[in-house]
Every structure is written in C-alpha cells, then in structure tokens.
Design a protein around this motif. Structure first.
Motif, PDB file in Angstrom:
ATOM      1  N   SER A 111       0.866  -1.183   0.000  1.00  0.00           N
ATOM      2  CA  SER A 111       0.000   0.000   0.000  1.00  0.00           C
ATOM      3  C   SER A 111       0.899   1.228   0.000  1.00  0.00           C
ATOM      4  O   SER A 111       1.996   1.195   0.566  1.00  0.00           O
ATOM      5  N   PRO A 112       0.441   2.310  -0.599  1.00  0.00           N
ATOM      6  CA  PRO A 112       1.257   3.528  -0.591  1.00  0.00           C
ATOM      7  C   PRO A 112       1.580   3.962   0.842  1.00  0.00           C
ATOM      8  O   PRO A 112       0.710   3.997   1.702  1.00  0.00           O
ATOM      9  N   ASP A 113       2.840   4.231   1.090  1.00  0.00           N
ATOM     10  CA  ASP A 113       3.294   4.676   2.410  1.00  0.00           C
ATOM     11  C   ASP A 113       4.545   5.525   2.209  1.00  0.00           C
ATOM     12  O   ASP A 113       5.638   4.985   2.031  1.00  0.00           O
ATOM     13  N   LEU A 117      10.839   3.075   3.496  1.00  0.00           N
ATOM     14  CA  LEU A 117      12.065   3.162   2.711  1.00  0.00           C
ATOM     15  C   LEU A 117      12.089   2.004   1.727  1.00  0.00           C
ATOM     16  O   LEU A 117      12.046   0.850   2.123  1.00  0.00           O
ATOM     17  N   GLY A 118      12.126   2.306   0.459  1.00  0.00           N
ATOM     18  CA  GLY A 118      12.174   1.266  -0.565  1.00  0.00           C
ATOM     19  C   GLY A 118      10.830   0.603  -0.782  1.00  0.00           C
ATOM     20  O   GLY A 118       9.834   0.912  -0.132  1.00  0.00           O
ATOM     21  N   GLY A 119      10.806  -0.305  -1.748  1.00  0.00           N
ATOM     22  CA  GLY A 119       9.593  -1.048  -2.038  1.00  0.00           C
ATOM     23  C   GLY A 119       8.539  -0.249  -2.791  1.00  0.00           C
ATOM     24  O   GLY A 119       7.363  -0.609  -2.767  1.00  0.00           O
ATOM     25  N   HIS A 120       8.951   0.817  -3.463  1.00  0.00           N
ATOM     26  CA  HIS A 120       7.982   1.656  -4.174  1.00  0.00           C
ATOM     27  C   HIS A 120       7.934   1.372  -5.676  1.00  0.00           C
ATOM     28  O   HIS A 120       7.096   1.929  -6.377  1.00  0.00           O
ATOM     29  N   GLY A 121       8.814   0.507  -6.178  1.00  0.00           N
ATOM     30  CA  GLY A 121       8.902   0.275  -7.620  1.00  0.00           C
ATOM     31  C   GLY A 121       7.612  -0.193  -8.248  1.00  0.00           C
ATOM     32  O   GLY A 121       7.138   0.376  -9.234  1.00  0.00           O
ATOM     33  N   MET A 122       7.002  -1.230  -7.703  1.00  0.00           N
ATOM     34  CA  MET A 122       5.770  -1.745  -8.289  1.00  0.00           C
ATOM     35  C   MET A 122       4.613  -0.766  -8.073  1.00  0.00           C
ATOM     36  O   MET A 122       3.724  -0.655  -8.914  1.00  0.00           O
TER      37      MET A 122
END
Length: 151
Positions: A111-113, A117-122
């Motif tokens: 979920s958007p957060d 830190l990181g994990g925003h690529g998909m």
C-alpha cells in the motif's frame, strides 16, 4: 473478365497504421549499465512506433513508459539470479513492456506509504500503466505493464 481492386487514395496502406505489432527485445545480464541500455532500447522502440506505426503518444506516455522500464528492469536485476529479458510490443493503440526473469517469486505490492524506505517500484509501475500482470512461467516469472495510447 478481369477483376480489378481499386482503393481510394486515403485507403492506401501508407495512410493506415499496420495491423501487426512492432516488437523489440533484448537479454540483459545484470552488468553495470543494463538499465541505461534497456531505456535506450525503449527509446528507440518508441521512435519507431511513432514513425512507422503512426502511434500518437500522449504528453506523459514516453516518460511513463521509460520510468516503468527502469523500475521493471531494476527489479529483475535486483531480485533474479541470472539474465532477464525485456520485451516491447506495440501498435498505434497500445504498448506493452514485459520483463521475464529467473526468479519465481512474484513481486510484493505494498500500500502507498511515503514513510516506507524502498519497495515503491511496483507501486510506481501500477500508477503509470493501464494494466499490470505478474505470473509465474517455466523460466521464472513474467511481469507485463500495458499502456493504452491516445487516439
């Protein structure tokens, strides 16, 4: 009696986009510079799609597609153990960006957060494209982002 096919000038093959799709693909080995090479392939592909297939790109299409390529190739580079394949396919109506890699682990969609830190690529790819699919295939997995073009 001879039959002759006559077409109007505006119906000539040169005035209509081709019905088949344009394809481009390249295998990357994870060496430094692969992401830049993948973006170069995508840039050349878009130029051909516009000039040869008469595709009309919206004001953000090129940037959205280039960012999606960067994110998908970065993920393949980071999480797979071996070469990965970038495949581009397009017509005057749509473009798909597909990445095959050797890892069978499907991506995690958080979920958007903004504090994470990181994990925003998909998360970014989902926001950019019209449809995203991820599935396991015999070689690992396939992730496909599809973009619908302006008419």
């Amino acid at each position: 009696m001879n039959e002759q096919a006559i077409s109007r000038p505006d119906d000539s093959p040169r005035s209509r986009p081709p019905t088949e799709a344009l394809h481009a693909a390249e295998v990357f080995d994870g060496e430094p510079g692969c992401i830049s090479l993948a973006r170069g392939l995508a840039d050349r592909f878009l130029a051909r799609l516009v000039s040869e297939w008469m595709a009309v790109l919206g004001p953000h299409t090129r940037n959205d597609l280039m960012l999606a390529v960067s994110e998908l190739v970065t993920n393949a580079d980071r999480y797979s153990h071996g070469p990965y394949l970038l495949e581009l396919e397009g017509t005057a109506e749509r473009i798909s960006v597909t990445v095959y890699d050797s890892s069978s682990a499907l991506p995690v969609f958080y979920s958007p957060d903004p504090s994470r830190l990181g994990g925003h690529g998909m998360e970014i790819v989902v926001a950019l494209c019209d449809r995203l699919t991820a599935e396991r295939v015999p070689v690992g997995k396939r992730i496909r982002a599809e973009f619908t073009l302006s008419s």
